[in-house]
Design a protein around this motif. Sequence first.
Motif, mmCIF file in Angstrom:
data_model
loop_
_atom_site.group_PDB
_atom_site.id
_atom_site.type_symbol
_atom_site.label_atom_id
_atom_site.label_comp_id
_atom_site.label_asym_id
_atom_site.label_seq_id
_atom_site.Cartn_x
_atom_site.Cartn_y
_atom_site.Cartn_z
ATOM 1 N N MET A 38 7.977 -10.395 -5.957
ATOM 2 C CA MET A 38 6.822 -11.024 -5.311
ATOM 3 C C MET A 38 5.629 -10.990 -6.270
ATOM 4 O O MET A 38 4.689 -10.214 -6.069
ATOM 5 N N PRO A 39 5.656 -11.800 -7.311
ATOM 6 C CA PRO A 39 4.661 -11.700 -8.390
ATOM 7 C C PRO A 39 3.220 -11.979 -7.966
ATOM 8 O O PRO A 39 2.294 -11.591 -8.686
ATOM 9 N N LYS A 40 3.013 -12.623 -6.834
ATOM 10 C CA LYS A 40 1.649 -12.914 -6.386
ATOM 11 C C LYS A 40 1.048 -11.787 -5.553
ATOM 12 O O LYS A 40 -0.120 -11.856 -5.164
ATOM 13 N N SER A 41 1.827 -10.763 -5.280
ATOM 14 C CA SER A 41 1.359 -9.655 -4.439
ATOM 15 C C SER A 41 0.517 -8.660 -5.223
ATOM 16 O O SER A 41 0.645 -8.533 -6.445
ATOM 17 N N ASN A 42 -0.326 -7.945 -4.480
ATOM 18 C CA ASN A 42 -1.115 -6.844 -5.043
ATOM 19 C C ASN A 42 -0.490 -5.511 -4.658
ATOM 20 O O ASN A 42 0.252 -5.425 -3.664
ATOM 21 N N VAL A 43 -0.804 -4.484 -5.423
ATOM 22 C CA VAL A 43 -0.375 -3.121 -5.106
ATOM 23 C C VAL A 43 -1.615 -2.245 -5.026
ATOM 24 O O VAL A 43 -2.449 -2.255 -5.938
ATOM 25 N N ILE A 44 -1.747 -1.503 -3.928
ATOM 26 C CA ILE A 44 -2.883 -0.601 -3.721
ATOM 27 C C ILE A 44 -2.337 0.818 -3.592
ATOM 28 O O ILE A 44 -1.452 1.079 -2.767
ATOM 29 N N ILE A 45 -2.847 1.725 -4.417
ATOM 30 C CA ILE A 45 -2.392 3.114 -4.406
ATOM 31 C C ILE A 45 -3.469 3.990 -3.783
ATOM 32 O O ILE A 45 -4.564 4.148 -4.347
ATOM 33 N N LEU A 46 -3.184 4.540 -2.620
ATOM 34 C CA LEU A 46 -4.109 5.466 -1.960
ATOM 35 C C LEU A 46 -3.871 6.854 -2.543
ATOM 36 O O LEU A 46 -2.732 7.332 -2.581
ATOM 37 N N THR A 47 -4.939 7.502 -2.978
ATOM 38 C CA THR A 47 -4.748 8.780 -3.656
ATOM 39 C C THR A 47 -5.904 9.732 -3.397
ATOM 40 O O THR A 47 -6.972 9.340 -2.908
ATOM 41 N N ASP A 48 -5.694 10.975 -3.728
ATOM 42 C CA ASP A 48 -6.711 12.014 -3.649
ATOM 43 C C ASP A 48 -7.791 11.722 -4.697
ATOM 44 O O ASP A 48 -7.470 11.494 -5.873
ATOM 45 N N VAL A 56 0.862 -1.188 0.000
ATOM 46 C CA VAL A 56 0.000 0.000 0.000
ATOM 47 C C VAL A 56 0.898 1.238 0.000
ATOM 48 O O VAL A 56 1.800 1.358 0.844
ATOM 49 N N THR A 57 0.657 2.136 -0.933
ATOM 50 C CA THR A 57 1.434 3.370 -0.981
ATOM 51 C C THR A 57 0.503 4.552 -1.199
ATOM 52 O O THR A 57 -0.601 4.396 -1.745
ATOM 53 N N VAL A 58 0.949 5.724 -0.781
ATOM 54 C CA VAL A 58 0.194 6.962 -1.018
ATOM 55 C C VAL A 58 0.859 7.709 -2.165
ATOM 56 O O VAL A 58 2.079 7.925 -2.165
#
Length: 385
Positions: free
Chosen positions: A141-151, A92-94
């Motif tokens: 880590m190819p099985k991982s998800n990425v979530i982008i927290l944004t405005d 999870v990143t902003v």
Amino acid sequence: MRSCSGWRRLLFCLPLVFLLPHLLSVMELHREPTMRDQHKKARNKFDHLVLGPAAGEGLPDRLQCQGVKALNKTHFSASSNRSYVAESIAFVTVFTVYNSSDISKTSGSSDVTTVGNSSYNKVERSIAILNVFINFIQVAMPKSNVIILTDPASDLSINRDKVSVYPIQGEYSRDKLMLQRIRSYIAFLERKLEDHSRDHMHNYIFVDSDIAVVNDLGQVFHDYPDFHLALTFRNNKQQPLNSGFIAVRGTYDGMSRAKVFLQQVLEVYISKYSGASRMLGDQLALAWVVLSDASFDAKRFAKAQPFLKDIKGASVLFLPCAMYNWTPPEGAGQFHGMPLDVKVVHFKGSRKRLMLESWNFFSSSPNIADMLCLILSSGRIKYDF
């Protein structure tokens, strides 16, 4: 005669006594511009990679390099054979876009950066960094998800597999972004707690978007089953904790306690460090919450070994930055190389070009150890991002 000769020498030398300081001052005056020019040159950022000697030569358990060729292997090859299938992880990143209307104005812009065969304006290079951040995760880590927290108002569209954009209302201005980052983390955990009964369980790693994951982080959740959240530490009295990596166990208990912990950090941030809302305030607040625990021994930060400690009702795992948040050092300073078991490289500050260059290098020669040698040999230079 001898007496007269001595007086003559004295009379001859007297002018030199008075003239010498003046001559030295003139020499120093002529030398000062050169020194100033050198200092100015040292502060300039390079628009290309500059390779130097790789630190850590001869030290045990450190990467050894000859140019950009690794002479020993990192632990990636060994751990990549070990699968942590049971550990479902989402990063999870902003991230938000500023001046998105400028994206189409690259041509003719004075603020264009070229890396390899690509040129970027200010907005585009931020997106490029975000994409490289995703690239590294999908390799390690190819099985991982990425979530982008944004405005919600941000014009952000990322069409990538296993990547989702997650709008969270808030104040995303540059001056408030670090403060908003903690608020976004809390809001995200609150939503996940509400959906916990319906949602597939993930463990979460909250990270900055200028990191490269270069090894499997599922090991953290597998090898340390009792923590609620994990923080990275370094031997630094003023800023012992870095907020660029926070792991949260995806159980209801783990997310609940992590949320409460971060709420306490947010309260301290606002009450004590509001003047540092753009930078460092979150790290200072993190350190205050941890060090205010009377039973906590700050001397543990001096040894780069993981340890567990109950802080404010949460079981906190402390992980050494040397392995989980390693940063190429800028400029001079004591530095002992890169550990062979490094898992995360953090391209803070003016190291952003190095992040893009590293991915380009890896794309042409997909060897993690050689790429790490490139980073290690380039990490002391300030670049143009």
